[in-house]
Motif scaffolding. Structure first.
Motif, PDB file in Angstrom:
ATOM      1  N   GLY A 137     -16.546 -27.787 -11.489  1.00  0.00           N
ATOM      2  CA  GLY A 137     -15.406 -27.739 -12.394  1.00  0.00           C
ATOM      3  C   GLY A 137     -15.013 -29.119 -12.878  1.00  0.00           C
ATOM      4  N   PHE A 138     -14.296 -29.141 -13.987  1.00  0.00           N
ATOM      5  CA  PHE A 138     -13.825 -30.383 -14.598  1.00  0.00           C
ATOM      6  C   PHE A 138     -12.536 -30.828 -13.931  1.00  0.00           C
ATOM      7  CE2 PHE A 138     -10.915 -32.114 -17.916  1.00  0.00           C
ATOM      8  CZ  PHE A 138     -11.556 -33.344 -18.104  1.00  0.00           C
ATOM      9  N   VAL A 139     -12.560 -32.004 -13.318  1.00  0.00           N
ATOM     10  CA  VAL A 139     -11.372 -32.633 -12.754  1.00  0.00           C
ATOM     11  C   VAL A 139     -11.340 -34.069 -13.255  1.00  0.00           C
ATOM     12  CG1 VAL A 139     -10.107 -33.298 -10.682  1.00  0.00           C
ATOM     13  CG2 VAL A 139     -11.472 -31.201 -10.671  1.00  0.00           C
ATOM     14  N   TYR A 140     -10.417 -34.358 -14.142  1.00  0.00           N
ATOM     15  CA  TYR A 140     -10.314 -35.719 -14.693  1.00  0.00           C
ATOM     16  C   TYR A 140      -9.897 -36.670 -13.582  1.00  0.00           C
ATOM     17  CZ  TYR A 140      -8.946 -39.555 -17.734  1.00  0.00           C
ATOM     18  OH  TYR A 140      -8.838 -40.783 -18.343  1.00  0.00           O
ATOM     19  N   SER A 141     -10.708 -37.678 -13.320  1.00  0.00           N
ATOM     20  CA  SER A 141     -10.497 -38.520 -12.139  1.00  0.00           C
ATOM     21  C   SER A 141     -10.725 -39.992 -12.446  1.00  0.00           C
ATOM     22  CB  SER A 141     -11.447 -38.087 -11.015  1.00  0.00           C
ATOM     23  OG  SER A 141     -11.422 -39.012  -9.952  1.00  0.00           O
ATOM     24  N   ASP A 142      -9.713 -40.808 -12.182  1.00  0.00           N
ATOM     25  CA  ASP A 142      -9.885 -42.255 -12.283  1.00  0.00           C
ATOM     26  C   ASP A 142     -10.936 -42.755 -11.303  1.00  0.00           C
ATOM     27  OD1 ASP A 142      -7.974 -42.409 -14.252  1.00  0.00           O
ATOM     28  OD2 ASP A 142      -6.389 -43.163 -12.955  1.00  0.00           O
ATOM     29  N   ILE A 143     -11.067 -42.080 -10.163  1.00  0.00           N
ATOM     30  CA  ILE A 143     -12.028 -42.529  -9.152  1.00  0.00           C
ATOM     31  C   ILE A 143     -13.454 -42.504  -9.703  1.00  0.00           C
ATOM     32  CG2 ILE A 143     -12.945 -42.083  -6.838  1.00  0.00           C
ATOM     33  CD1 ILE A 143     -10.260 -40.904  -6.084  1.00  0.00           C
ATOM     34  N   ASN A 144     -13.746 -41.549 -10.588  1.00  0.00           N
ATOM     35  CA  ASN A 144     -15.070 -41.513 -11.203  1.00  0.00           C
ATOM     36  C   ASN A 144     -15.400 -42.836 -11.878  1.00  0.00           C
ATOM     37  OD1 ASN A 144     -15.606 -38.806 -10.522  1.00  0.00           O
ATOM     38  ND2 ASN A 144     -14.547 -38.058 -12.339  1.00  0.00           N
ATOM     39  N   PHE A 145     -14.464 -43.353 -12.660  1.00  0.00           N
ATOM     40  CA  PHE A 145     -14.744 -44.560 -13.434  1.00  0.00           C
ATOM     41  C   PHE A 145     -14.496 -45.831 -12.644  1.00  0.00           C
ATOM     42  CE2 PHE A 145     -15.550 -41.658 -16.706  1.00  0.00           C
ATOM     43  CZ  PHE A 145     -16.284 -42.339 -17.676  1.00  0.00           C
ATOM     44  N   ILE A 146     -13.664 -45.776 -11.631  1.00  0.00           N
ATOM     45  CA  ILE A 146     -13.603 -46.896 -10.699  1.00  0.00           C
ATOM     46  C   ILE A 146     -14.977 -47.079 -10.054  1.00  0.00           C
ATOM     47  CG2 ILE A 146     -12.596 -47.716  -8.528  1.00  0.00           C
ATOM     48  CD1 ILE A 146     -10.011 -46.255  -9.318  1.00  0.00           C
ATOM     49  N   THR A 147     -15.582 -45.962  -9.653  1.00  0.00           N
ATOM     50  CA  THR A 147     -16.926 -46.009  -9.072  1.00  0.00           C
ATOM     51  C   THR A 147     -17.937 -46.558 -10.064  1.00  0.00           C
ATOM     52  OG1 THR A 147     -16.385 -44.071  -7.723  1.00  0.00           O
ATOM     53  CG2 THR A 147     -18.700 -44.657  -7.913  1.00  0.00           C
ATOM     54  N   LEU A 148     -17.874 -46.114 -11.310  1.00  0.00           N
ATOM     55  CA  LEU A 148     -18.799 -46.611 -12.324  1.00  0.00           C
ATOM     56  C   LEU A 148     -18.622 -48.111 -12.562  1.00  0.00           C
ATOM     57  CD1 LEU A 148     -18.571 -43.631 -14.817  1.00  0.00           C
ATOM     58  CD2 LEU A 148     -20.611 -44.309 -13.532  1.00  0.00           C
ATOM     59  N   GLY A 149     -17.392 -48.585 -12.478  1.00  0.00           N
ATOM     60  CA  GLY A 149     -17.166 -50.025 -12.581  1.00  0.00           C
ATOM     61  C   GLY A 149     -17.859 -50.779 -11.457  1.00  0.00           C
ATOM     62  N   PHE A 150     -17.774 -50.251 -10.240  1.00  0.00           N
ATOM     63  CA  PHE A 150     -18.482 -50.863  -9.123  1.00  0.00           C
ATOM     64  C   PHE A 150     -19.995 -50.790  -9.318  1.00  0.00           C
ATOM     65  CE2 PHE A 150     -14.610 -49.627  -6.427  1.00  0.00           C
ATOM     66  CZ  PHE A 150     -14.062 -50.892  -6.522  1.00  0.00           C
ATOM     67  N   LEU A 151     -20.455 -49.719  -9.940  1.00  0.00           N
ATOM     68  CA  LEU A 151     -21.887 -49.571 -10.184  1.00  0.00           C
ATOM     69  C   LEU A 151     -22.380 -50.605 -11.203  1.00  0.00           C
ATOM     70  CD1 LEU A 151     -24.363 -47.881  -9.445  1.00  0.00           C
ATOM     71  CD2 LEU A 151     -23.765 -46.324 -11.316  1.00  0.00           C
ATOM     72  N   VAL A 152     -21.594 -50.863 -12.246  1.00  0.00           N
ATOM     73  CA  VAL A 152     -21.947 -51.932 -13.192  1.00  0.00           C
ATOM     74  C   VAL A 152     -22.099 -53.253 -12.442  1.00  0.00           C
ATOM     75  CG1 VAL A 152     -21.126 -53.326 -15.136  1.00  0.00           C
ATOM     76  CG2 VAL A 152     -20.898 -50.834 -15.205  1.00  0.00           C
ATOM     77  N   GLU A 153     -21.167 -53.539 -11.559  1.00  0.00           N
ATOM     78  CA  GLU A 153     -21.227 -54.788 -10.801  1.00  0.00           C
ATOM     79  C   GLU A 153     -22.462 -54.848  -9.916  1.00  0.00           C
ATOM     80  OE1 GLU A 153     -16.383 -55.530 -10.607  1.00  0.00           O
ATOM     81  OE2 GLU A 153     -17.468 -55.004  -8.773  1.00  0.00           O
ATOM     82  N   LYS A 154     -22.767 -53.743  -9.243  1.00  0.00           N
ATOM     83  CA  LYS A 154     -23.915 -53.728  -8.338  1.00  0.00           C
ATOM     84  C   LYS A 154     -25.231 -53.911  -9.103  1.00  0.00           C
ATOM     85  CE  LYS A 154     -26.235 -53.023  -4.507  1.00  0.00           C
ATOM     86  NZ  LYS A 154     -26.059 -51.788  -3.704  1.00  0.00           N
ATOM     87  N   LEU A 155     -25.382 -53.229 -10.216  1.00  0.00           N
ATOM     88  CA  LEU A 155     -26.642 -53.264 -10.945  1.00  0.00           C
ATOM     89  C   LEU A 155     -26.820 -54.531 -11.778  1.00  0.00           C
ATOM     90  CD1 LEU A 155     -26.778 -49.559 -12.158  1.00  0.00           C
ATOM     91  CD2 LEU A 155     -28.072 -50.575 -10.283  1.00  0.00           C
ATOM     92  N   SER A 156     -25.720 -55.129 -12.218  1.00  0.00           N
ATOM     93  CA  SER A 156     -25.807 -56.301 -13.098  1.00  0.00           C
ATOM     94  C   SER A 156     -25.636 -57.616 -12.362  1.00  0.00           C
ATOM     95  CB  SER A 156     -24.747 -56.213 -14.206  1.00  0.00           C
ATOM     96  OG  SER A 156     -23.444 -56.416 -13.676  1.00  0.00           O
ATOM     97  N   GLY A 157     -24.992 -57.577 -11.195  1.00  0.00           N
ATOM     98  CA  GLY A 157     -24.688 -58.814 -10.490  1.00  0.00           C
ATOM     99  C   GLY A 157     -23.549 -59.596 -11.111  1.00  0.00           C
ATOM    100  N   MET A 158     -22.783 -58.953 -11.997  1.00  0.00           N
ATOM    101  CA  MET A 158     -21.657 -59.588 -12.669  1.00  0.00           C
ATOM    102  C   MET A 158     -20.403 -58.760 -12.460  1.00  0.00           C
ATOM    103  SD  MET A 158     -23.587 -60.338 -16.316  1.00  0.00           S
ATOM    104  CE  MET A 158     -22.211 -61.260 -17.015  1.00  0.00           C
ATOM    105  N   THR A 159     -19.243 -59.388 -12.563  1.00  0.00           N
ATOM    106  CA  THR A 159     -18.013 -58.612 -12.552  1.00  0.00           C
ATOM    107  C   THR A 159     -17.960 -57.765 -13.817  1.00  0.00           C
ATOM    108  OG1 THR A 159     -16.744 -60.343 -13.665  1.00  0.00           O
ATOM    109  CG2 THR A 159     -16.785 -60.391 -11.245  1.00  0.00           C
TER     110      THR A 159
END
Length: 394
Positions: free
Chosen positions: A183-205
């Motif tokens: 089901g669809f649950v709009y969640s800030d945690i989803n995009f907080i996680t994606l922000g951490f994923l950008v950092e992990k994969l890119s090595g940049m903030t």
């Protein structure tokens, strides 16, 4: 009377004409020798004025684009109500809130996807192993982008925590409330996680990556996380924080504020002019026209096409809203298949590729006491804009 600065840097051929006390219309040369008739935006202006007089928001900046032009700009009301009133201006900087999700975080993620760093249906825990905790091992990156992860809406703010690392730990330990994909649950945690994923994969903030690979290529000079003090006089304040201090230049979202002002779900500050540039670049890339938007056309098509799990009726792209209970900013006339997003502070952007149109509405509806509400305003302005731009849809 409002005096407008230079128009958004869309096309050098545009001619700008002042058409009213709070409006500016741009017209490109017409094929038969003169400019096309400007669309009648009186209903848009009346609704914007009503929003101010009725207290839906203290002030509003609106821009409407069509056929690669900014065809209407409007500014009404106040940027600041208290302690010293200030008039709203076209160049006001707004806390964009959740527009950060599709405008910044999703395209940053998809740049990394284009580079082959991951597949959309990979489990998040393949790249962030701690994320597997609390039953999250089957949540995929696509689940996060479409808000079908089953994660709750927000991080726990009931106890004091501070900093990037504390937010990371809380995110990794968050437990889903339902199975992923169910089901669809709009969640800030989803995009907080994606922000951490950008950092992990890119090595940049996240803010450094976004500035280098998204904002700079698009020449968005009035868009950034952590706005400098030199911008303060143009920033629309939101509301008071936990200590009773009016937030002006500090992000309104409490989780982002605790994280230091940079997060995958909120933290972007921007202006109407920059949002026009962004929207037009996105539409141009999607249409196969020359564009500085730093993603491939096929990627943009993927992001702006419904990509939720099969059989689900809440339609979401990768970062973008298409048709859910959050889609009031589409209005009654732009079709399903158009897309956009809103922000808690009172911001919104809606784009319709079929008519090559977009509607930007920026308010600081929380100022000064948190009581403003612009849900109906977004709907009404989008409806009026679509009727003016595409009368046949009426």
């Amino acid at each position: 009377m409002h005096v407008f600065p230079a128009a958004p840097r869309l096309k050098r051929r545009h001619v700008l004409m002042l058409t009213g006390a709070a409006t500016l219309t741009a017209c490109a040369p017409h094929a038969h020798g003169g400019p096309p008739p400007a669309p009648d935006m009186h209903d848009v202006d009346r609704r914007l004025q009503l929003a101010v007089t009725q207290g839906e928001a203290p002030g509003v900046v609106c821009a409407i684009g069509h056929d690669q032009q900014v065809v209407h700009r409007a500014v009404y009301g106040r940027r600041v109500v208290t302690p010293t009133p200030e008039t709203m201006t076209w160049d006001t900087v707004f806390d964009m809130a959740s527009l950060t999700k599709p405008v910044i975080t999703a395209p940053c993620i998809m740049q990394l996807w284009e580079q082959g760093r991951f597949r959309l249906d990979d489990p998040v825990s393949r790249y962030l192993p701690q994320f597997a905790a609390a039953g999250k091992s089957t949540i995929t990156i696509r689940h996060l982008l479409t808000h079908y992860s089953g994660l709750p809406p927000d991080l726990d703010l009931t106890h004091p925590w501070q900093g990037h690392d504390a937010a990371f730990d809380l995110t990794m330990q968050a437990a889903p409330t339902q199975p992923p994909g169910s089901g669809f649950v709009y969640s800030d945690i989803n995009f907080i996680t994606l922000g951490f994923l950008v950092e992990k994969l890119s090595g940049m903030t996240l803010d450094a990556y976004a500035t280098r690979f998204l904002l700079t290529p698009l020449d968005l000079r009035q868009s950034r996380f952590l706005p400098p003090a030199t911008w303060s006089a143009r920033i629309a304040p939101t509301q008071t924080d936990e200590r009773g201090r009016m937030l002006r230049g500090q992000v309104n979202d409490p989780s982002t504020r605790r994280m230091g002002g940079v997060a995958g779900h909120a933290g972007l500050f921007s202006t109407a002019s920059d949002m026009c540039l962004y929207a037009q670049a996105l539409l141009d890339r999607r249409a196969g026209r020359p564009s500085a938007y730093p993603l491939k056309r096929d990627t943009v098509m993927l992001m702006t096409t419904a990509g939720q799990p099969q059989g689900k009726t809440d339609l979401r792209g990768l970062g973008w809203d298409i048709s859910t209970h959050y889609s009031s900013a589409r209005g009654d006339r732009f079709p399903v298949g158009s897309f956009g997003h809103t922000g808690f502070t009172g911001t919104s952007l809606w784009l319709d590729p079929g008519s090559d149109s977009y509607v930007v509405i920026l308010t600081s509806r929380l100022h000064p006491d948190g009581h403003g509400n612009v849900v109906r305003l977004r709907h009404d302005v989008a409806t009026a804009a679509a009727l003016a731009l595409i009368p046949s849809r009426g």
